[in-house]
Structure formats: C-alpha cells, structure tokens
Scaffold this active site. Structure first.
Site, PDB file in Angstrom:
ATOM      1  N   ARG A  66       4.659  -7.152  -0.178  1.00  0.00           N
ATOM      2  CA  ARG A  66       4.219  -8.527   0.093  1.00  0.00           C
ATOM      3  C   ARG A  66       3.016  -8.617  -0.860  1.00  0.00           C
ATOM      4  O   ARG A  66       2.725  -9.962  -0.993  1.00  0.00           O
ATOM      5  CB  ARG A  66       3.670  -8.032   1.629  1.00  0.00           C
ATOM      6  CG  ARG A  66       4.650  -8.525   2.565  1.00  0.00           C
ATOM      7  CD  ARG A  66       4.373  -7.709   3.913  1.00  0.00           C
ATOM      8  NE  ARG A  66       4.585  -6.303   3.535  1.00  0.00           N
ATOM      9  CZ  ARG A  66       5.707  -5.830   3.833  1.00  0.00           C
ATOM     10  NH1 ARG A  66       6.742  -6.319   4.184  1.00  0.00           N
ATOM     11  NH2 ARG A  66       5.989  -4.612   3.263  1.00  0.00           N
ATOM     12  N   THR A  67       1.983  -7.844  -1.039  1.00  0.00           N
ATOM     13  CA  THR A  67       0.698  -8.058  -1.786  1.00  0.00           C
ATOM     14  C   THR A  67       1.082  -8.914  -3.091  1.00  0.00           C
ATOM     15  O   THR A  67       0.866  -9.596  -3.331  1.00  0.00           O
ATOM     16  CB  THR A  67      -0.105  -6.838  -1.902  1.00  0.00           C
ATOM     17  OG1 THR A  67      -0.218  -6.440  -0.641  1.00  0.00           O
ATOM     18  CG2 THR A  67      -1.348  -7.438  -2.440  1.00  0.00           C
ATOM     19  N   LYS A  95       2.293   6.318 -22.018  1.00  0.00           N
ATOM     20  CA  LYS A  95       1.852   6.769 -22.994  1.00  0.00           C
ATOM     21  C   LYS A  95       0.403   7.333 -23.364  1.00  0.00           C
ATOM     22  O   LYS A  95      -0.110   7.827 -24.346  1.00  0.00           O
ATOM     23  CB  LYS A  95       1.963   5.866 -24.313  1.00  0.00           C
ATOM     24  CG  LYS A  95       3.440   5.362 -24.338  1.00  0.00           C
ATOM     25  CD  LYS A  95       3.214   4.195 -25.808  1.00  0.00           C
ATOM     26  CE  LYS A  95       4.531   3.298 -25.443  1.00  0.00           C
ATOM     27  NZ  LYS A  95       4.376   2.024 -26.558  1.00  0.00           N
ATOM     28  N   ARG A 116      -3.802  -3.136  -8.054  1.00  0.00           N
ATOM     29  CA  ARG A 116      -3.848  -2.084  -7.019  1.00  0.00           C
ATOM     30  C   ARG A 116      -3.795  -0.397  -7.577  1.00  0.00           C
ATOM     31  O   ARG A 116      -3.062  -0.475  -8.624  1.00  0.00           O
ATOM     32  CB  ARG A 116      -2.425  -2.259  -6.144  1.00  0.00           C
ATOM     33  CG  ARG A 116      -2.211  -1.183  -5.124  1.00  0.00           C
ATOM     34  CD  ARG A 116      -0.947  -1.401  -4.336  1.00  0.00           C
ATOM     35  NE  ARG A 116      -1.271  -2.289  -3.062  1.00  0.00           N
ATOM     36  CZ  ARG A 116      -0.717  -2.860  -2.282  1.00  0.00           C
ATOM     37  NH1 ARG A 116       0.379  -2.315  -2.292  1.00  0.00           N
ATOM     38  NH2 ARG A 116      -1.108  -3.508  -1.248  1.00  0.00           N
ATOM     39  N   HIS A 144      -8.901  -2.894   0.994  1.00  0.00           N
ATOM     40  CA  HIS A 144      -7.844  -3.855   0.595  1.00  0.00           C
ATOM     41  C   HIS A 144      -8.394  -5.233   1.294  1.00  0.00           C
ATOM     42  O   HIS A 144      -7.910  -5.646   2.227  1.00  0.00           O
ATOM     43  CB  HIS A 144      -6.584  -3.522   1.336  1.00  0.00           C
ATOM     44  CG  HIS A 144      -5.408  -4.030   1.089  1.00  0.00           C
ATOM     45  ND1 HIS A 144      -5.274  -5.298   0.330  1.00  0.00           N
ATOM     46  CD2 HIS A 144      -4.029  -4.025   1.335  1.00  0.00           C
ATOM     47  CE1 HIS A 144      -4.106  -5.673   0.185  1.00  0.00           C
ATOM     48  NE2 HIS A 144      -3.214  -4.754   0.615  1.00  0.00           N
TER      49      HIS A 144
HETATM   50  C1  NCD Z   1      -0.790  -1.849   3.062  1.00  0.00           C
HETATM   51  C2  NCD Z   1      -1.523  -1.265   2.147  1.00  0.00           C
HETATM   52  O1  NCD Z   1      -0.895  -1.179   0.716  1.00  0.00           O
HETATM   53  O2  NCD Z   1      -2.664  -0.730   2.274  1.00  0.00           O
HETATM   54  N1  NCD Z   1       0.261  -2.757   2.660  1.00  0.00           N
HETATM   55  C3  NCD Z   1       0.056  -4.180   2.375  1.00  0.00           C
HETATM   56  O3  NCD Z   1      -0.506  -4.365   1.447  1.00  0.00           O
HETATM   57  N2  NCD Z   1       0.494  -4.860   3.370  1.00  0.00           N
HETATM   58  C4  NCD Z   1      -0.409  -0.955   4.232  1.00  0.00           C
HETATM   59  C5  NCD Z   1       0.447   0.248   4.203  1.00  0.00           C
HETATM   60  O4  NCD Z   1       0.697   0.568   2.893  1.00  0.00           O
HETATM   61  O5  NCD Z   1       0.518   0.684   5.231  1.00  0.00           O
END
Ligand code: NCD
Length: 318
Positions: A66-67, A95, A116, A144
């Site tokens: 999703r993100t 590498k 991320r 997040h």
């Molecule tokens: C979350 C995360 O990556 O922290 N996912 C997201 O971005 N919606 C939640 C999760 O992974 O449980």
C-alpha cells in the site's frame, strides 16, 4: 532539514522533510486535512496541475504494498512521476553501497524522496544527506508518519470529529510503528485512549514518557473491559519479522481476533481500522459490515499522500 534558503513558506510543508509526527502540530494536521479535502474535490485535470513536472524517488528496503503503490498513485494523480527501487536487494546495495550514497544518488534523480528502512533513525539520517526533502515511509519500529496522517484523516471523515472520541488500539504495540505515529498524532486532540495488548506486546516503556507528555492512556490486556465504549478500534498485525526470537512470536500468535462476536458488543456506529496488511487479527466476515473502514482507510491514504506531495512540492500549496 529545510531544503530552501528561505524561512517558512505559507503552508509550513514546502520543501520540508516529514520524518516524525512529533514534528507536526494540530494546525499542520488540520491544514493537511483541508488540503486533502480540496484535492479530493478537484477534477482529475485540476489535480494533475499540482505537481506537474515533479519526480518522486522511492527506496524501499522493507516490503510494502500500500505505502509504495499509494505514493505512486498519489504522485501520478497530481501530475508527477515516480521512479525508485521497491526491492533494494536488487540494487547496488547488494554490492555494498551505503544508504548515504544511495540516498545521495536518488536525490539527484528526484524532487522528493520516500524511504522505508528497517532501522530506527534511518529517515532522519537520510534527510541529513539528501539535498531533497525526505518522507519517512516507515523507519524500523519507530514511526510511519504518513500512515498516521491517513489514520487521523480516516477518523475525521468517518466520525466527523476526532476530539471527544474513545479510541482503542489493539495488537502489537511493542513493534508496530504505526501505533507510535498514531499516538503522537492523537496527542494533538482531546481523546480517550485504551491500549490493549497481550502482556509481551505492551507499548515500549522507553516511549511512554514521550507519549504521556501528549496524552493520557489506559493499558489493558483484556479487550472485553473496553469493547462496549469504544468509538474507534484500531487493530494491528503482530510484527512477526521484528521478533528477535521465533519462540516469543509463537507465544502471542493468534492471541486476539476481532470477529462478528466482538462487533456485536460494540457501539453500532463504532469503526474498525487497520493499517493493513491483515493476517488473522480481523476475521474476513467483518469486512462486509458498515463498521469495517480499513479498505477505505487505504483509499484515504492515497489522497492524503497526494495532498502532502502537493504542499511539499508546490509553493502555492493546494
Ligand atoms: C504497516 C507498516 O509497514 O508498518 N504497513 C503499512 O504501511 N500500512 C503495518 C504493518 O506492516 O503491519
């Protein structure tokens, strides 16, 4: 770090990093919500003028559906383009290239970076080496922030307010980074928070001081103590991949499941949220109820990210 030579611009987001919800106040949340509503009311043509010609660069060192896709879709919807690496194991990191060098490269190719990474502090570090603003799309177990923006927007849209609500957060409060960003964000509002988790997954004690500075909360290991009075139930996944010991995971696996039986005890207009992905903590038969808002929450994520990109990249805002 401010990536322009001048002081604050109108909206306070222009060319600024978004690393932690702790850096955002209520007025900034409200400004983002208003911008999101305006973006949602625009025609596709109007929307595409907001970031025309801008490029988003993403670096995902951890899995995401999703993100990353919502950033991609959001950027396309405001007229920009995106490029990046969704599986860093296929990049020069393999590498031996450092995060700093990869970020420096990405900031040459793009106007805003979305990162991320499994380490706490990774986004803050990236913002120090990047010449372009950085958005934290998940830093270890820490935060997040864009998830919290979408979560608060969802509550505001679906309950028509945030102040005065009773909000239960259930699940892996120890390793779930969305919970920390959400709590820092809720700290800007007058809410009554219940943190419900199995004992080993309680909120980290090194963070409770920061959270208590912002809001009061009650901790519990039994959802039945709270279920009848909640307006919002925010469910999270057990973060299996973050457990240092697989045995510890097995002890808590499956320890809570939100199903129709639980829903029957809740207020009729209570809403159920989840940042997703869901594993087994919400039973699929809840999906068809009016209380289930997690897929709509994901949809709002695309709009809140579009608005955020617009206020970060477009000096005139939305
Ligand atoms: C979350 C995360 O990556 O922290 N996912 C997201 O971005 N919606 C939640 C999760 O992974 O449980």
């Amino acid at each position: 770090m401010l990536k322009v030579d001048k002081h604050d611009s109108e909206n306070g987001f222009y060319r600024r990093d978004v690393i932690s919800v702790k850096d955002l106040d209520r007025a900034q949340f409200e400004a983002l919500f208003a911008a999101t509503e305006r973006v949602m009311n625009m025609t596709p043509e109007q929307r595409r003028t907001l970031c025309a010609g801008s490029t988003l660069g993403y670096l995902f060192y951890e899995p995401s559906t999703r993100t990353r896709l919502s950033f991609d879709a959001a950027m396309a919807s405001v007229g920009g383009s995106s490029l990046g690496i969704s599986d860093v194991s296929s990049s020069s990191t393999h590498k031996g290239e450092s995060l700093a060098d990869t970020v420096r490269m990405m900031s040459i190719y793009s106007d805003v970076l979305v990162l991320r990474h499994k380490l706490d502090g990774s986004s803050r570090f990236a913002s120090e080496v990047s010449s372009k603003p950085v958005i934290n799309a998940g830093s270890g177990t820490e935060e997040h922030p864009t998830q919290a923006i979408q979560d608060l927007f969802t509550i505001r849209q679906e309950k028509r307010k945030i102040d005065g609500l009773k909000i239960g957060i259930i699940g892996d409060l120890k390793y779930g980074r969305t919970v920390y960003s959400l709590l820092y964000g809720l700290g800007n509002y007058d809410v009554d928070v219940r943190l419900i988790s199995p004992e080993p997954l309680k909120i980290r004690s090194d963070s409770t001081y920061e959270i208590r500075k912002r809001l009061e909360f009650v901790e519990s290991s039994d959802i039945s103590d709270h279920i009848e009075e909640l307006d919002v139930l925010y469910v999270t996944r057990i973060q299996k991949e973050r457990f240092p010991d697989a045995e510890e995971y097995l002890k808590v696996k499956g320890s809570y499941v939100v199903g129709l039986d639980m829903l029957r005890q809740m207020k009729r207009d209570a809403i159920i949220m989840h940042p997703l992905p869901r594993v087994d903590e919400i039973s699929p038969d809840v999906d068809a109820t009016d209380n289930a808002k997690y897929f709509r929450q994901a949809e709002y994520g695309m709009h809140t990210r579009a608005a955020l990109l617009a206020v970060m990249l477009n000096e005139k805002g939305v």
